[in-house]
Motif scaffolding. Structure first.
Motif, mmCIF file in Angstrom:
data_model
loop_
_atom_site.group_PDB
_atom_site.id
_atom_site.type_symbol
_atom_site.label_atom_id
_atom_site.label_comp_id
_atom_site.label_asym_id
_atom_site.label_seq_id
_atom_site.Cartn_x
_atom_site.Cartn_y
_atom_site.Cartn_z
ATOM 1 N N PRO A 58 0.809 -1.228 0.000
ATOM 2 C CA PRO A 58 0.000 0.000 0.000
ATOM 3 C C PRO A 58 0.842 1.279 0.000
ATOM 4 N N LYS A 59 0.319 2.286 -0.650
ATOM 5 C CA LYS A 59 0.900 3.640 -0.746
ATOM 6 C C LYS A 59 2.079 3.741 -1.706
ATOM 7 N N SER A 60 2.136 2.793 -2.640
ATOM 8 C CA SER A 60 3.232 2.800 -3.609
ATOM 9 C C SER A 60 2.820 3.415 -4.945
ATOM 10 N N GLY A 61 1.561 3.825 -5.054
ATOM 11 C CA GLY A 61 1.061 4.338 -6.326
ATOM 12 C C GLY A 61 0.074 3.367 -6.969
ATOM 13 N N THR A 62 -0.647 2.661 -6.138
ATOM 14 C CA THR A 62 -1.595 1.646 -6.624
ATOM 15 C C THR A 62 -2.719 2.267 -7.442
ATOM 16 N N ASN A 63 -3.345 3.302 -6.866
ATOM 17 C CA ASN A 63 -4.478 3.923 -7.563
ATOM 18 C C ASN A 63 -4.048 4.477 -8.921
ATOM 19 N N TRP A 64 -2.896 5.082 -8.934
ATOM 20 C CA TRP A 64 -2.357 5.667 -10.171
ATOM 21 C C TRP A 64 -2.168 4.561 -11.224
ATOM 22 N N MET A 160 6.782 -0.407 -6.901
ATOM 23 C CA MET A 160 7.550 -0.162 -5.680
ATOM 24 C C MET A 160 7.768 1.340 -5.502
ATOM 25 N N ARG A 161 7.928 1.726 -4.265
ATOM 26 C CA ARG A 161 8.212 3.141 -3.962
ATOM 27 C C ARG A 161 9.190 3.197 -2.794
ATOM 28 N N HIS A 162 9.983 4.234 -2.766
ATOM 29 C CA HIS A 162 10.956 4.402 -1.687
ATOM 30 C C HIS A 162 10.263 4.229 -0.323
ATOM 31 N N PHE A 168 5.642 7.765 4.763
ATOM 32 C CA PHE A 168 5.088 9.105 4.975
ATOM 33 C C PHE A 168 3.695 9.228 4.333
ATOM 34 N N SER A 169 3.536 8.590 3.203
ATOM 35 C CA SER A 169 2.240 8.603 2.526
ATOM 36 C C SER A 169 1.186 7.898 3.388
ATOM 37 N N ARG A 170 1.603 6.802 4.005
ATOM 38 C CA ARG A 170 0.690 6.081 4.897
ATOM 39 C C ARG A 170 0.327 6.963 6.094
ATOM 40 N N PHE A 219 8.777 1.354 -10.818
ATOM 41 C CA PHE A 219 9.118 2.182 -9.662
ATOM 42 C C PHE A 219 8.339 3.491 -9.761
ATOM 43 N N TYR A 220 7.728 3.851 -8.649
ATOM 44 C CA TYR A 220 6.995 5.117 -8.570
ATOM 45 C C TYR A 220 7.897 6.265 -9.031
ATOM 46 N N GLU A 221 9.163 6.195 -8.618
ATOM 47 C CA GLU A 221 10.126 7.264 -8.936
ATOM 48 C C GLU A 221 10.327 7.388 -10.448
ATOM 49 N N LEU A 253 -5.079 11.440 -18.745
ATOM 50 C CA LEU A 253 -6.202 10.972 -17.915
ATOM 51 C C LEU A 253 -5.761 10.696 -16.488
ATOM 52 N N THR A 254 -4.551 10.131 -16.349
ATOM 53 C CA THR A 254 -4.104 9.673 -15.033
ATOM 54 C C THR A 254 -3.117 10.634 -14.369
ATOM 55 N N SER A 255 -3.064 11.858 -14.871
ATOM 56 C CA SER A 255 -2.165 12.834 -14.247
ATOM 57 C C SER A 255 -2.655 13.100 -12.821
ATOM 58 N N SER A 275 -8.337 10.920 -0.614
ATOM 59 C CA SER A 275 -7.389 11.017 0.486
ATOM 60 C C SER A 275 -6.048 10.382 0.144
ATOM 61 N N PHE A 276 -6.003 9.632 -0.931
ATOM 62 C CA PHE A 276 -4.752 9.008 -1.330
ATOM 63 C C PHE A 276 -3.825 10.008 -1.977
ATOM 64 N N LEU A 277 -4.392 11.099 -2.382
ATOM 65 C CA LEU A 277 -3.593 12.063 -3.106
ATOM 66 C C LEU A 277 -3.178 13.166 -2.154
ATOM 67 N N HIS A 278 -2.007 13.024 -1.641
ATOM 68 C CA HIS A 278 -1.514 14.069 -0.758
ATOM 69 C C HIS A 278 -0.716 15.033 -1.620
ATOM 70 N N LYS A 279 0.537 14.649 -1.919
ATOM 71 C CA LYS A 279 1.347 15.516 -2.790
ATOM 72 C C LYS A 279 1.721 14.827 -4.078
ATOM 73 N N GLY A 280 1.794 13.502 -4.016
ATOM 74 C CA GLY A 280 2.162 12.737 -5.202
ATOM 75 C C GLY A 280 3.550 13.069 -5.705
ATOM 76 N N GLU A 281 4.495 13.204 -4.781
ATOM 77 C CA GLU A 281 5.852 13.598 -5.188
ATOM 78 C C GLU A 281 6.909 12.612 -4.708
HETATM 79 P P1 A3P Z 1 1.374 10.778 -1.427
HETATM 80 O O1 A3P Z 1 0.673 10.388 -0.173
HETATM 81 O O2 A3P Z 1 2.862 10.912 -1.255
HETATM 82 O O3 A3P Z 1 0.777 11.972 -2.068
HETATM 83 P P2 A3P Z 1 -1.698 4.188 -3.268
HETATM 84 O O4 A3P Z 1 -2.578 4.460 -4.405
HETATM 85 O O5 A3P Z 1 -0.883 2.959 -3.386
HETATM 86 O O6 A3P Z 1 -2.447 4.277 -1.972
HETATM 87 O O7 A3P Z 1 -0.594 5.341 -3.223
HETATM 88 C C1 A3P Z 1 -0.944 6.646 -2.858
HETATM 89 C C2 A3P Z 1 0.172 7.594 -3.263
HETATM 90 O O8 A3P Z 1 0.224 7.667 -4.702
HETATM 91 C C3 A3P Z 1 -0.084 9.002 -2.772
HETATM 92 O O9 A3P Z 1 1.192 9.569 -2.465
HETATM 93 C C4 A3P Z 1 -0.717 9.653 -3.985
HETATM 94 O O10 A3P Z 1 -0.649 11.035 -4.014
HETATM 95 C C5 A3P Z 1 0.113 9.034 -5.079
HETATM 96 N N1 A3P Z 1 -0.575 9.170 -6.385
HETATM 97 C C6 A3P Z 1 -1.827 8.805 -6.714
HETATM 98 N N2 A3P Z 1 -2.119 9.163 -7.976
HETATM 99 C C7 A3P Z 1 -1.018 9.763 -8.463
HETATM 100 C C8 A3P Z 1 -0.697 10.334 -9.714
HETATM 101 N N3 A3P Z 1 -1.567 10.366 -10.713
HETATM 102 N N4 A3P Z 1 0.550 10.850 -9.871
HETATM 103 C C9 A3P Z 1 1.454 10.806 -8.863
HETATM 104 N N5 A3P Z 1 1.203 10.282 -7.634
HETATM 105 C C10 A3P Z 1 -0.021 9.756 -7.442
#
Ligand code: A3P
Length: 316
Positions: A58-64, A160-162, A168-170, A219-221, A253-255, A275-281
């Motif tokens: 979780p929190k590696s960019g799954t939704n993206w 995968m994500r750092h 911190f995302s969690r 990799f998310y990076e 679409l997925t930006s 709520s998953f979208l905090h900073k996305g950085e």
């Molecule tokens: P942050 O909390 O650092 O912002 P998951 O989907 O696995 O729960 O991961 C959530 C993380 O992916 C969040 O990181 C979220 O902002 C980031 N994320 C989701 N959609 C994104 C997108 N389109 N581009 C970049 N980061 C994205």
């Protein structure tokens, strides 16, 4: 009679924080108690050769990545992503034990197909089993809790994500739901005392399978650095033969901003849409941890990184 699976359970030491939990072995994966009765169904889940399965810690960019996969496989109907919920377009298998499924319309959809279906057998798993078309499946379970034939049956994308940004995302996610200090979250993250257990167990389970032709690790990076390059590699892996122009449409679409604007593109947990979208950085955790804790995490990463392949990037 329940089929024997090579998975055992122990009571979790401290369940109070996340509700009742169970420790799943091997791997010491901490999961909500509801997983226990579904473990065998997950382990024996029948994958098909046209499935695409997304597996992440979780929190590696799954939704993206989920939206990317959906976009790539639905290139002529992209507008649906902004009107139909992610849960109605992808099978989020873990929802069967993560959330109160009665909050979703899964049972309604399932009973329309199979009136005798029971909620306790996992509505999403059953809906997926009944699906006739191509399936996009999503799970946070580590590889060892999936059917051992998963890679021989279908294509799997793993992201995968750092670990520090991941933690911190969690943290940013959970402080919206409950009180937690960064210290508490980081310490639990490092000991694996969080839902889905140890980060290292999870990524190692994927990393050791990295040479399998049906596994594509992202990799998310890298995605943040050059999304088009990553989409091209992904398209090649999936065999979608999309043109540059089509891939650009998927990227658009997925930006981050588009996903932030459309609640249909992120799963809705406890009413916290978006709520998953905090900073996305990349580097979101920089400067956010007290120096001592930061150093402790660095040492923990260094120590554990030695146990994974040196080619595993983004650990410093
Ligand atoms: P942050 O909390 O650092 O912002 P998951 O989907 O696995 O729960 O991961 C959530 C993380 O992916 C969040 O990181 C979220 O902002 C980031 N994320 C989701 N959609 C994104 C997108 N389109 N581009 C970049 N980061 C994205």
């Amino acid at each position: 009679m329940e089929e024997k699976i090579p998975i055992t359970f122990e009571d979790a030491e401290d369940s109070s924080r996340y509700g009742e939990m169970v420790l799943v072995k091997p791997g010491d994966t901490l999961l909500p108690i509801g997983y226990r009765r579904l473990a065998s169904t997950f382990y024996n889940f029948e994958y098909r050769n046209d499935d695409i399965c997304l597996i992440t810690y979780p929190k590696s960019g799954t939704n993206w990545t989920a939206q990317i996969l959906w976009g790539m496989t639905h290139i002529n109907e992209l507008q649906r992503a902004t009107t139909q919920s992610v849960e109605s377009r992808l099978f989020i298998l873990d929802n069967d034990f993560l959330h109160d499924v009665s909050e979703k319309d899964y049972m309604e959809r399932l009973r329309a197909k199979r009136p005798e279906a029971r909620e306790e057998d996992g509505p999403v798993l059953q809906l997926a089993a009944l699906e006739k078309g191509r399936r996009l499946l999503w799970s946070h379970l580590p590889f060892n809790l999936h059917n051992p034939n998963i890679l021989d049956k279908c294509k799997v994308v793993y992201v995968m994500r750092h670990p520090k940004d991941n933690m911190f995302s969690r943290y940013m996610h959970f402080i919206k739901i409950e009180q937690a200090t960064i210290q508490y979250m980081a310490e639990n993250f490092m000991t694996g005392n969080v839902t889905y257990g140890s980060y290292w167990h999870h990524v190692n389970e994927a990393w050791k399978r990295r040479d399998h032709p049906n596994l594509h690790i992202m990799f998310y990076e890298d995605m943040k650095a050059d999304i088009m390059a990553e989409l091209k590699k992904l398209s090649q892996f999936l065999g979608t033969s999309l043109t540059e122009e089509q891939l650009k449409r998927v990227a658009e679409l997925t930006s981050f901003n588009n996903m932030k604007d459309h609640p249909t593109m992120v799963v809705n947990i406890q009413g916290l849409q978006g709520s998953f979208l905090h900073k996305g950085e990349v580097g979101s955790s920089k400067g956010q941890l007290p120096p001592e804790l930061d150093a402790q995490m660095d040492a923990w990463i260094k120590d554990n990184a030695l146990r994974v392949d040196p080619a595993f990037r983004y650990l410093s």
